[in-house]
Design an enzyme around this catalytic site. Structure first.
Site, PDB file in Angstrom:
ATOM      1  N   GLU A 124       0.861  -1.195   0.000  1.00 29.39           N
ATOM      2  CA  GLU A 124       0.000   0.000   0.000  1.00 29.39           C
ATOM      3  C   GLU A 124       0.891   1.236   0.000  1.00 29.39           C
ATOM      4  O   GLU A 124       2.095   1.124   0.272  1.00 29.39           O
ATOM      5  CB  GLU A 124      -0.894  -0.001   1.261  1.00 29.39           C
ATOM      6  CG  GLU A 124      -1.828  -1.198   1.297  1.00 29.39           C
ATOM      7  CD  GLU A 124      -2.788  -1.206   2.475  1.00 29.39           C
ATOM      8  OE1 GLU A 124      -2.695  -0.280   3.324  1.00 29.39           O
ATOM      9  OE2 GLU A 124      -3.619  -2.119   2.532  1.00 29.39           O
ATOM     10  N   ILE A 154       1.201  -2.842  -7.898  1.00 28.34           N
ATOM     11  CA  ILE A 154       0.656  -4.177  -8.140  1.00 28.34           C
ATOM     12  C   ILE A 154       1.047  -4.664  -9.540  1.00 28.34           C
ATOM     13  O   ILE A 154       0.509  -4.174 -10.548  1.00 28.34           O
ATOM     14  CB  ILE A 154      -0.887  -4.196  -7.956  1.00 28.34           C
ATOM     15  CG1 ILE A 154      -1.266  -3.609  -6.579  1.00 28.34           C
ATOM     16  CG2 ILE A 154      -1.433  -5.622  -8.120  1.00 28.34           C
ATOM     17  CD1 ILE A 154      -0.609  -4.270  -5.370  1.00 28.34           C
ATOM     18  N   GLY A 239       7.482 -16.759  -4.162  1.00 28.17           N
ATOM     19  CA  GLY A 239       7.632 -15.691  -5.156  1.00 28.17           C
ATOM     20  C   GLY A 239       9.081 -15.283  -5.323  1.00 28.17           C
ATOM     21  O   GLY A 239       9.532 -14.960  -6.432  1.00 28.17           O
ATOM     22  N   ARG A 240       9.810 -15.297  -4.212  1.00 33.19           N
ATOM     23  CA  ARG A 240      11.213 -14.852  -4.265  1.00 33.19           C
ATOM     24  C   ARG A 240      12.059 -15.784  -5.135  1.00 33.19           C
ATOM     25  O   ARG A 240      13.043 -15.352  -5.750  1.00 33.19           O
ATOM     26  CB  ARG A 240      11.760 -14.722  -2.841  1.00 33.19           C
ATOM     27  CG  ARG A 240      11.167 -13.501  -2.155  1.00 33.19           C
ATOM     28  CD  ARG A 240      11.328 -13.436  -0.660  1.00 33.19           C
ATOM     29  NE  ARG A 240      10.608 -12.247  -0.165  1.00 33.19           N
ATOM     30  CZ  ARG A 240      10.335 -11.999   1.096  1.00 33.19           C
ATOM     31  NH1 ARG A 240      10.702 -12.853   2.041  1.00 33.19           N
ATOM     32  NH2 ARG A 240       9.694 -10.886   1.433  1.00 33.19           N
ATOM     33  N   GLN A 333      29.836  -2.114 -19.568  1.00 29.40           N
ATOM     34  CA  GLN A 333      31.264  -1.750 -19.566  1.00 29.40           C
ATOM     35  C   GLN A 333      32.002  -2.450 -20.715  1.00 29.40           C
ATOM     36  O   GLN A 333      32.805  -1.838 -21.408  1.00 29.40           O
ATOM     37  CB  GLN A 333      31.876  -2.136 -18.203  1.00 29.40           C
ATOM     38  CG  GLN A 333      33.186  -1.459 -17.887  1.00 29.40           C
ATOM     39  CD  GLN A 333      33.024   0.052 -17.679  1.00 29.40           C
ATOM     40  OE1 GLN A 333      31.922   0.558 -17.533  1.00 29.40           O
ATOM     41  NE2 GLN A 333      34.141   0.747 -17.709  1.00 29.40           N
ATOM     42  N   GLU A 360       9.146  -7.849  -4.134  1.00 24.90           N
ATOM     43  CA  GLU A 360       8.989  -9.105  -3.367  1.00 24.90           C
ATOM     44  C   GLU A 360      10.035  -9.213  -2.253  1.00 24.90           C
ATOM     45  O   GLU A 360      10.558 -10.285  -1.955  1.00 24.90           O
ATOM     46  CB  GLU A 360       8.976 -10.311  -4.307  1.00 24.90           C
ATOM     47  CG  GLU A 360       7.750 -10.242  -5.215  1.00 24.90           C
ATOM     48  CD  GLU A 360       7.421 -11.519  -5.936  1.00 24.90           C
ATOM     49  OE1 GLU A 360       7.572 -12.589  -5.319  1.00 24.90           O
ATOM     50  OE2 GLU A 360       6.986 -11.424  -7.094  1.00 24.90           O
ATOM     51  N   THR A 362      13.039  -6.280  -0.558  1.00 27.64           N
ATOM     52  CA  THR A 362      14.320  -5.688  -0.976  1.00 27.64           C
ATOM     53  C   THR A 362      15.483  -6.609  -0.577  1.00 27.64           C
ATOM     54  O   THR A 362      15.316  -7.518   0.245  1.00 27.64           O
ATOM     55  CB  THR A 362      14.514  -4.334  -0.269  1.00 27.64           C
ATOM     56  OG1 THR A 362      14.511  -4.603   1.152  1.00 27.64           O
ATOM     57  CG2 THR A 362      13.406  -3.343  -0.602  1.00 27.64           C
ATOM     58  N   SER A 363      16.667  -6.297  -1.104  1.00 27.84           N
ATOM     59  CA  SER A 363      17.842  -7.102  -0.713  1.00 27.84           C
ATOM     60  C   SER A 363      18.086  -6.994   0.790  1.00 27.84           C
ATOM     61  O   SER A 363      18.551  -7.949   1.432  1.00 27.84           O
ATOM     62  CB  SER A 363      19.082  -6.632  -1.487  1.00 27.84           C
ATOM     63  OG  SER A 363      18.931  -7.002  -2.841  1.00 27.84           O
TER      64      SER A 363
HETATM   65  N1  CAA Z   1       6.090 -18.015   6.404  1.00 28.13           N
HETATM   66  C1  CAA Z   1       5.024 -18.104   7.246  1.00 28.13           C
HETATM   67  N2  CAA Z   1       4.882 -17.289   8.317  1.00 28.13           N
HETATM   68  C2  CAA Z   1       5.829 -16.355   8.527  1.00 28.13           C
HETATM   69  C3  CAA Z   1       6.949 -16.201   7.684  1.00 28.13           C
HETATM   70  C4  CAA Z   1       7.055 -17.090   6.583  1.00 28.13           C
HETATM   71  N3  CAA Z   1       8.083 -17.010   5.745  1.00 28.13           N
HETATM   72  N4  CAA Z   1       7.705 -15.192   8.132  1.00 28.13           N
HETATM   73  C5  CAA Z   1       7.101 -14.718   9.229  1.00 28.13           C
HETATM   74  N5  CAA Z   1       5.960 -15.420   9.469  1.00 28.13           N
HETATM   75  C6  CAA Z   1       5.030 -15.251  10.591  1.00 28.13           C
HETATM   76  C7  CAA Z   1       5.759 -15.352  11.914  1.00 28.13           C
HETATM   77  O1  CAA Z   1       5.841 -16.691  12.333  1.00 28.13           O
HETATM   78  C8  CAA Z   1       4.887 -14.528  12.816  1.00 28.13           C
HETATM   79  O2  CAA Z   1       3.757 -15.278  13.191  1.00 28.13           O
HETATM   80  P1  CAA Z   1       3.347 -15.502  14.775  1.00 28.13           P
HETATM   81  O3  CAA Z   1       2.773 -14.225  15.222  1.00 28.13           O
HETATM   82  O4  CAA Z   1       2.353 -16.606  14.729  1.00 28.13           O
HETATM   83  O5  CAA Z   1       4.617 -15.854  15.472  1.00 28.13           O
HETATM   84  C9  CAA Z   1       4.382 -13.431  11.887  1.00 28.13           C
HETATM   85  O6  CAA Z   1       4.504 -13.933  10.557  1.00 28.13           O
HETATM   86  C10 CAA Z   1       5.157 -12.152  12.010  1.00 28.13           C
HETATM   87  O7  CAA Z   1       6.521 -12.428  11.807  1.00 28.13           O
HETATM   88  P2  CAA Z   1       7.633 -11.308  12.025  1.00 28.13           P
HETATM   89  O8  CAA Z   1       7.523 -10.805  13.432  1.00 28.13           O
HETATM   90  O9  CAA Z   1       8.926 -11.856  11.566  1.00 28.13           O
HETATM   91  O10 CAA Z   1       7.087 -10.145  11.059  1.00 28.13           O
HETATM   92  P3  CAA Z   1       7.570  -8.675  10.816  1.00 28.13           P
HETATM   93  O11 CAA Z   1       6.379  -7.789  10.895  1.00 28.13           O
HETATM   94  O12 CAA Z   1       8.762  -8.354  11.663  1.00 28.13           O
HETATM   95  O13 CAA Z   1       7.998  -8.688   9.290  1.00 28.13           O
HETATM   96  C11 CAA Z   1       9.428  -9.039   7.418  1.00 28.13           C
HETATM   97  C12 CAA Z   1       8.942  -9.526   8.780  1.00 28.13           C
HETATM   98  C13 CAA Z   1      10.432 -10.063   6.967  1.00 28.13           C
HETATM   99  C14 CAA Z   1      10.082  -7.660   7.471  1.00 28.13           C
HETATM  100  C15 CAA Z   1       8.199  -9.004   6.467  1.00 28.13           C
HETATM  101  O14 CAA Z   1       7.348  -7.939   6.787  1.00 28.13           O
HETATM  102  C16 CAA Z   1       8.579  -8.867   5.004  1.00 28.13           C
HETATM  103  O15 CAA Z   1       8.939  -9.862   4.361  1.00 28.13           O
HETATM  104  N6  CAA Z   1       8.490  -7.650   4.467  1.00 28.13           N
HETATM  105  C17 CAA Z   1       8.691  -7.457   3.047  1.00 28.13           C
HETATM  106  C18 CAA Z   1       7.377  -7.503   2.362  1.00 28.13           C
HETATM  107  C19 CAA Z   1       7.543  -7.700   0.919  1.00 28.13           C
HETATM  108  O16 CAA Z   1       8.261  -8.582   0.444  1.00 28.13           O
HETATM  109  N7  CAA Z   1       6.833  -6.853   0.171  1.00 28.13           N
HETATM  110  C20 CAA Z   1       6.821  -7.005  -1.236  1.00 28.13           C
HETATM  111  C21 CAA Z   1       5.427  -6.812  -1.686  1.00 28.13           C
HETATM  112  S1  CAA Z   1       4.862  -7.921  -2.797  1.00 28.13           S
HETATM  113  C22 CAA Z   1       5.296  -7.344  -4.287  1.00 28.13           C
HETATM  114  O17 CAA Z   1       6.385  -6.916  -4.491  1.00 28.13           O
HETATM  115  C23 CAA Z   1       4.128  -7.375  -5.190  1.00 28.13           C
HETATM  116  C24 CAA Z   1       4.324  -7.365  -6.604  1.00 28.13           C
HETATM  117  O18 CAA Z   1       3.297  -7.341  -7.312  1.00 28.13           O
HETATM  118  C25 CAA Z   1       5.630  -7.462  -7.242  1.00 28.13           C
END
Ligand code: CAA
Length: 379
Positions: A124, A154, A239-240, A333, A360, A362-363
């Protein structure tokens, strides 16, 4: 599947990529559109439903096969590669993995054939990397949910017929209370507001979508109520791998072009590749591509075998994306001034590569995921 099956698949996709996709890549970039008959051909060849089981109209392949398809198509055109990847990893996969039987029967056949294109609505305007802070809300209205909010960046948003959408069903200030929904994009109140004008992958649409009281039937709740964040994270793990394969394809295209150019271009009375400085660049490109491919295969193999693969998919995406950025920079290059012009394809590879370090996750987020996985045993 056996190794020889994968090689056979690669040969087949590679021929399709060279004959049907590569000749269109420059115009797809320039006109910012993938022709609909090319999308039709992707569907006819099973590239949009590669790992959907045959009973739901798919090709019944595995994730290793899927990553080979995305790599080969991205080698020809990164925009077309991400159309396949966002559609398959981010829309088809969550329906296949979290959907109930009715949802799978209703939505998968048309997605697998390419009659319908899918997208994934998580990000968002104020919730990108911090996906858990999204504010789109799905209000329970008895028989249906009513979704309101705005989704950003999206992929496939303009073309999509089906969207997997994440919205809060309880007002929270963190990831708790998020539910996932299957939304039909022709629903009233679903509106594509704008498409971004981007640096690269210009043929792929990147849309902002407004949800204005979009009615979603109760039966379109995907997976468990308020377990949407886990569905999003699990979906992004897969997706990654797709984005890593896209980065690998872009890097491979740049490497092949640099090799070709170093053979054609004569300076100081000899081809460029007779110069060791150029050979070393080609050697490093080759090594980074081989390492990326092995990381992608390992993550895919683990996913196919039902093993944990969150760590491996983050490693594959991190490494392949940074490798693609390095390789495309070095390919320019090698081609010198020519490489900097639009007459040569390497500037497109360079522009297309950058996004793989961003979307999906960042690095930096891949490093967060890798470190968290490596350190959890210390707790
Ligand atoms: N699989 C399943 N569950 C998972 C998980 C995984 N890989 N990773 C975390 N979880 C769960 C955890 O177990 C936890 O659950 P509980 O409460 O039951 O313990 C919950 O999710 C929260 O985990 P975190 O505390 O680790 O979560 P966080 O808020 O700190 O965030 C993060 C972690 C890695 C930063 C995550 O927010 C993230 O990956 N952010 C990046 C988002 C992203 O990739 N955005 C891209 C958008 S999509 C896109 O690009 C669309 C497009 O069209 C191209």
């Amino acid at each position: 599947m056996m190794l020889s099956d994968y090689q056979e698949l690669r040969d087949l996709v590679s021929k399709f990529a060279d004959s049907e996709v590569a000749p269109l890549a420059a115009s797809i970039d320039k006109n910012e559109k993938i022709p609909s008959d090319l999308v039709g051909k992707l569907g006819e060849n099973g590239f949009l439903g590669s790992y959907v089981p045959e009973e739901y109209g798919g090709a019944g392949m595995d994730y290793v096969s899927y990553s080979i398809i995305v790599e080969e198509i991205s080698r020809a055109c990164a925009s077309t590669g991400v159309l396949i990847s966002a559609h398959t990893s981010l829309c088809v996969y969550p329906i296949l993995n979290f959907g109930n039987e009715e949802q799978k029967k209703k939505y998968l056949p048309k997605l697998a054939s390419g009659e319908h294109i899918g997208c994934f609505c998580l990000s968002e305007p104020n919730a990108g990397t911090d996906a858990g802070s999204l504010t789109t809300f799905a209000e329970d209205k008895g028989d249906y949910f009513e979704i309101s909010g705005t989704k950003n960046f999206i992929t496939n948003g303009k073309e999509a017929n089906i969207a997997v959408v994440f919205a809060k069903t309880s007002k929270t200030d963190n990831y708790k209370g998020i539910s996932a929904f299957i939304v039909e994009c022709d629903s009233e109140g679903f509106e594509v507001m704008k498409c971004e004008d981007k640096l690269g992958i210009k043929g792929s649409s990147t849309a902002q979508i407004a949800f204005d009281k979009v009615k979603v039937p109760k039966e379109n709740l995907l997976g468990e109520y308020e377990k949407g964040f886990k569905i999003a994270m699990n979906t992004l793990d897969g997706g990654r791998i797709g984005i890593a394969a896209q980065a690998l394809g872009i890097g491979e295209a740049a490497f092949r072009y640099a090799k070709h150019y170093s053979n054609e271009r004569v300076q100081f009375g000899k081809p460029l590749h007779a110069i060791q400085a150029i050979q070393f660049k080609l050697a490093d490109m080759s090594t980074k591509l081989a390492a990326s491919r092995l990381l992608i295969w390992e993550a895919s193999r683990r996913k196919d075998n039902g093993e944990e693969y969150s760590l491996q998919s983050a490693q594959a995406k991190l490494f392949a994306a940074e490798a693609a950025m390095w390789i495309t920079t070095q390919a320019i290059q090698v081609c010198g001034g020519n490489g900097y012009t639009k007459e040569y394809p390497v500037e497109r590879f360079f522009r297309d590569a950058k996004i793989t370090e961003i979307y999906e996750g960042t690095s930096e987020i891949q490093r967060v995921v890798i470190a968290a996985n490596e350190l959890k045993s210390l707790k």
